[in-house]
Write an enzyme that holds these catalytic residues in place. Structure first.
Site, PDB file in Angstrom:
ATOM      1  N   SER A  42      11.066  -0.921 -10.021  1.00  0.00           N
ATOM      2  CA  SER A  42      11.482  -0.022  -8.934  1.00  0.00           C
ATOM      3  C   SER A  42      12.980   0.238  -9.060  1.00  0.00           C
ATOM      4  O   SER A  42      13.737  -0.638  -9.511  1.00  0.00           O
ATOM      5  CB  SER A  42      11.201  -0.691  -7.588  1.00  0.00           C
ATOM      6  OG  SER A  42      11.848   0.033  -6.546  1.00  0.00           O
TER       7      SER A  42
ATOM      8  N   TYR B 155      11.034  -8.135  -2.494  1.00  0.00           N
ATOM      9  CA  TYR B 155      10.330  -7.172  -3.360  1.00  0.00           C
ATOM     10  C   TYR B 155      11.178  -6.817  -4.586  1.00  0.00           C
ATOM     11  O   TYR B 155      10.715  -6.873  -5.733  1.00  0.00           O
ATOM     12  CB  TYR B 155      10.005  -5.927  -2.532  1.00  0.00           C
ATOM     13  CG  TYR B 155       9.487  -4.742  -3.304  1.00  0.00           C
ATOM     14  CD1 TYR B 155       8.157  -4.669  -3.693  1.00  0.00           C
ATOM     15  CD2 TYR B 155      10.326  -3.679  -3.640  1.00  0.00           C
ATOM     16  CE1 TYR B 155       7.679  -3.571  -4.402  1.00  0.00           C
ATOM     17  CE2 TYR B 155       9.865  -2.578  -4.337  1.00  0.00           C
ATOM     18  CZ  TYR B 155       8.538  -2.522  -4.714  1.00  0.00           C
ATOM     19  OH  TYR B 155       8.078  -1.437  -5.418  1.00  0.00           O
TER      20      TYR B 155
HETATM   21  N1  LIG Z   1       5.737   4.641  -4.238  1.00  0.00           N
HETATM   22  C1  LIG Z   1       6.992   4.264  -4.458  1.00  0.00           C
HETATM   23  O1  LIG Z   1       7.944   4.737  -3.825  1.00  0.00           O
HETATM   24  C2  LIG Z   1       7.293   3.242  -5.526  1.00  0.00           C
HETATM   25  C3  LIG Z   1       8.601   3.150  -5.996  1.00  0.00           C
HETATM   26  C4  LIG Z   1       8.902   2.226  -6.982  1.00  0.00           C
HETATM   27  C5  LIG Z   1       7.922   1.414  -7.493  1.00  0.00           C
HETATM   28  N2  LIG Z   1       6.653   1.503  -7.009  1.00  0.00           N
HETATM   29  C6  LIG Z   1       5.651   0.614  -7.587  1.00  0.00           C
HETATM   30  O2  LIG Z   1       4.624   1.408  -8.145  1.00  0.00           O
HETATM   31  C7  LIG Z   1       3.398   0.700  -8.118  1.00  0.00           C
HETATM   32  C8  LIG Z   1       2.329   1.566  -7.480  1.00  0.00           C
HETATM   33  O3  LIG Z   1       2.749   1.957  -6.196  1.00  0.00           O
HETATM   34  P1  LIG Z   1       2.038   3.170  -5.419  1.00  0.00           P
HETATM   35  O4  LIG Z   1       3.122   3.882  -4.727  1.00  0.00           O
HETATM   36  O5  LIG Z   1       1.136   3.898  -6.311  1.00  0.00           O
HETATM   37  O6  LIG Z   1       1.180   2.348  -4.323  1.00  0.00           O
HETATM   38  P2  LIG Z   1      -0.167   2.752  -3.576  1.00  0.00           P
HETATM   39  O7  LIG Z   1      -0.314   4.227  -3.474  1.00  0.00           O
HETATM   40  O8  LIG Z   1      -0.170   1.950  -2.316  1.00  0.00           O
HETATM   41  O9  LIG Z   1      -1.353   2.220  -4.548  1.00  0.00           O
HETATM   42  C9  LIG Z   1      -1.450   0.855  -4.803  1.00  0.00           C
HETATM   43  C10 LIG Z   1      -2.532   0.588  -5.824  1.00  0.00           C
HETATM   44  O10 LIG Z   1      -2.488  -0.825  -6.146  1.00  0.00           O
HETATM   45  C11 LIG Z   1      -3.746  -1.417  -5.813  1.00  0.00           C
HETATM   46  N3  LIG Z   1      -3.503  -2.764  -5.279  1.00  0.00           N
HETATM   47  C12 LIG Z   1      -2.862  -3.098  -4.139  1.00  0.00           C
HETATM   48  N4  LIG Z   1      -2.856  -4.446  -3.995  1.00  0.00           N
HETATM   49  C13 LIG Z   1      -3.496  -4.958  -5.066  1.00  0.00           C
HETATM   50  C14 LIG Z   1      -3.830  -6.265  -5.490  1.00  0.00           C
HETATM   51  N5  LIG Z   1      -3.521  -7.356  -4.761  1.00  0.00           N
HETATM   52  N6  LIG Z   1      -4.491  -6.413  -6.643  1.00  0.00           N
HETATM   53  C15 LIG Z   1      -4.837  -5.335  -7.382  1.00  0.00           C
HETATM   54  N7  LIG Z   1      -4.577  -4.076  -7.030  1.00  0.00           N
HETATM   55  C16 LIG Z   1      -3.905  -3.889  -5.883  1.00  0.00           C
HETATM   56  C17 LIG Z   1      -4.401  -0.482  -4.798  1.00  0.00           C
HETATM   57  O11 LIG Z   1      -5.807  -0.662  -4.808  1.00  0.00           O
HETATM   58  P3  LIG Z   1      -6.690  -0.542  -3.448  1.00  0.00           P
HETATM   59  O12 LIG Z   1      -6.519   0.849  -2.918  1.00  0.00           O
HETATM   60  O13 LIG Z   1      -8.101  -0.837  -3.847  1.00  0.00           O
HETATM   61  O14 LIG Z   1      -6.137  -1.558  -2.495  1.00  0.00           O
HETATM   62  C18 LIG Z   1      -3.937   0.868  -5.330  1.00  0.00           C
HETATM   63  O15 LIG Z   1      -4.716   1.266  -6.421  1.00  0.00           O
HETATM   64  C19 LIG Z   1       3.688  -0.628  -7.387  1.00  0.00           C
HETATM   65  O16 LIG Z   1       3.920  -1.639  -8.341  1.00  0.00           O
HETATM   66  C20 LIG Z   1       4.965  -0.317  -6.631  1.00  0.00           C
HETATM   67  O17 LIG Z   1       5.694  -1.499  -6.378  1.00  0.00           O
HETATM   68  C21 LIG Z   1       6.302   2.407  -6.038  1.00  0.00           C
END
Ligand SMILES: NC(=O)c1ccc[n+]([C@@H]2O[C@H](COP(=O)([O-])OP(=O)(O)OC[C@H]3O[C@@H](n4cnc5c(N)ncnc54)[C@H](OP(=O)(O)O)[C@@H]3O)[C@@H](O)[C@H]2O)c1
Length: 260
Positions: free
Chosen positions: A152, A165
């Site tokens: 991130s 985090y």
């Molecule tokens: N969005 C941002 O602003 C942002 C910025 C920087 C980094 N990130 C990183 O990018 C990655 C994805 O984020 P996102 O924004 O796509 O989040 P998201 O839309 O909330 O999607 C999360 C995904 O991870 C799965 N997941 C959640 N908890 C889990 C667990 N305990 N074991 C296995 N799978 C799990 C969910 O599956 P289910 O739906 O089945 O629960 C879903 O497929 C993360 O690592 C996050 O830290 C995000």
């Protein structure tokens, strides 16, 4: 005359954790657009995972969804068994090419308020789980394959409330460098992708749904807006493509220039 035994697939295969929603789904679909087949994982939302599989199949690629809790290391041997069965059953292969360690959850709490149980769960999902899932999948990753670990922007810049985090994402960045060094002899390139704030369900969907948060992100971003999933998935797909085979051990931020 038709052959009775199915041929070994020549398509590249990616595993994308958390590929059912958000950045993981966008990455899985973007990979499919470049001709890659996908095993995606979900945690609890099977319907979304099946919708992602259907989206990939509509692009003419093979895909399947497996359940996985990346915070439950004790379940990983069973998961690896499921991956082996999927690879041989669907692709007639015993290995795959790309691993995207993407799955994750958010925790927004000041250091003074962070509870030990919240910290432990975050640690299990964001660091311990990534470390041991990668370890257990290493024998199945083809030589010359790729790994992308998702960090991130918060590991570089500092916004109060993300201490636990961001520290775990920082750990992923160090892990990436060591993994790149140890896997170099197998020609496996390993990199960190660090997205900025992106409009997904993450953290209660705040960047997407809260106009004040969205405007704040836009105001500190060189490109003048918050990020979209389409800013990330194609970037990861391009990082995994053959043209980037000499890039390894790097942290690549995809934030539209947040806090430059
Ligand atoms: N969005 C941002 O602003 C942002 C910025 C920087 C980094 N990130 C990183 O990018 C990655 C994805 O984020 P996102 O924004 O796509 O989040 P998201 O839309 O909330 O999607 C999360 C995904 O991870 C799965 N997941 C959640 N908890 C889990 C667990 N305990 N074991 C296995 N799978 C799990 C969910 O599956 P289910 O739906 O089945 O629960 C879903 O497929 C993360 O690592 C996050 O830290 C995000």
């Amino acid at each position: 005359m038709t052959t009775e035994i199915a041929e070994k697939s020549t398509a590249r295969i990616a595993i994308v954790t958390g590929g059912s929603r958000g950045l993981g789904r966008n990455t899985a679909v973007s990979l499919a657009r470049t001709g890659v087949d996908v095993i995606l994982t979900y945690h609890s939302n099977k319907a979304e995972a099946e919708a992602a599989v259907a989206e990939i199949e509509a692009l003419g690629r093979k895909a399947l969804a497996l359940q996985l809790d990346t915070g439950e290391v004790a379940s990983f041997d069973a998961f690896v068994g499921n991956v082996r069965r999927a690879l041989s059953g669907t692709w007639r292969r015993d290995d795959f090419d790309y691993l995207v360690n993407n799955a994750g959850t958010s925790l927004h709490a000041g250091i003074a308020e962070t509870r030990e149980a919240e910290f432990d769960r975050l640690f299990d999902i964001h660091f311990k789980g990534v470390f041991f899932l990668t370890q257990k999948l290493l024998p199945l990753i083809a030589d010359g394959g790729r790994i992308a670990n998702i960090s991130s922007g918060l590991a570089r810049f500092t916004i109060p409330g993300y201490g636990a985090y961001a520290a775990m994402k920082g750990a992923i960045e160090v892990f990436t460098r060591y993994l790149a060094k140890e896997l170099g002899p197998r020609r496996i390139a390993v990199n960190t992708v660090a997205p900025g704030a992106i409009e997904t369900d993450f953290s209660g969907g705040g960047v997407r749904d809260n106009p004040e948060v969205n405007a704040f992100v836009a105001s500190v971003t060189a490109m003048g807006r918050a990020g979209l999933p389409d800013d990330i998935g194609p970037m990861i797909a391009s990082l995994l493509s053959d043209g980037n085979r000499w890039v390894t051990g790097q942290r690549i931020e995809a934030s539209g220039g947040m806090f430059l």
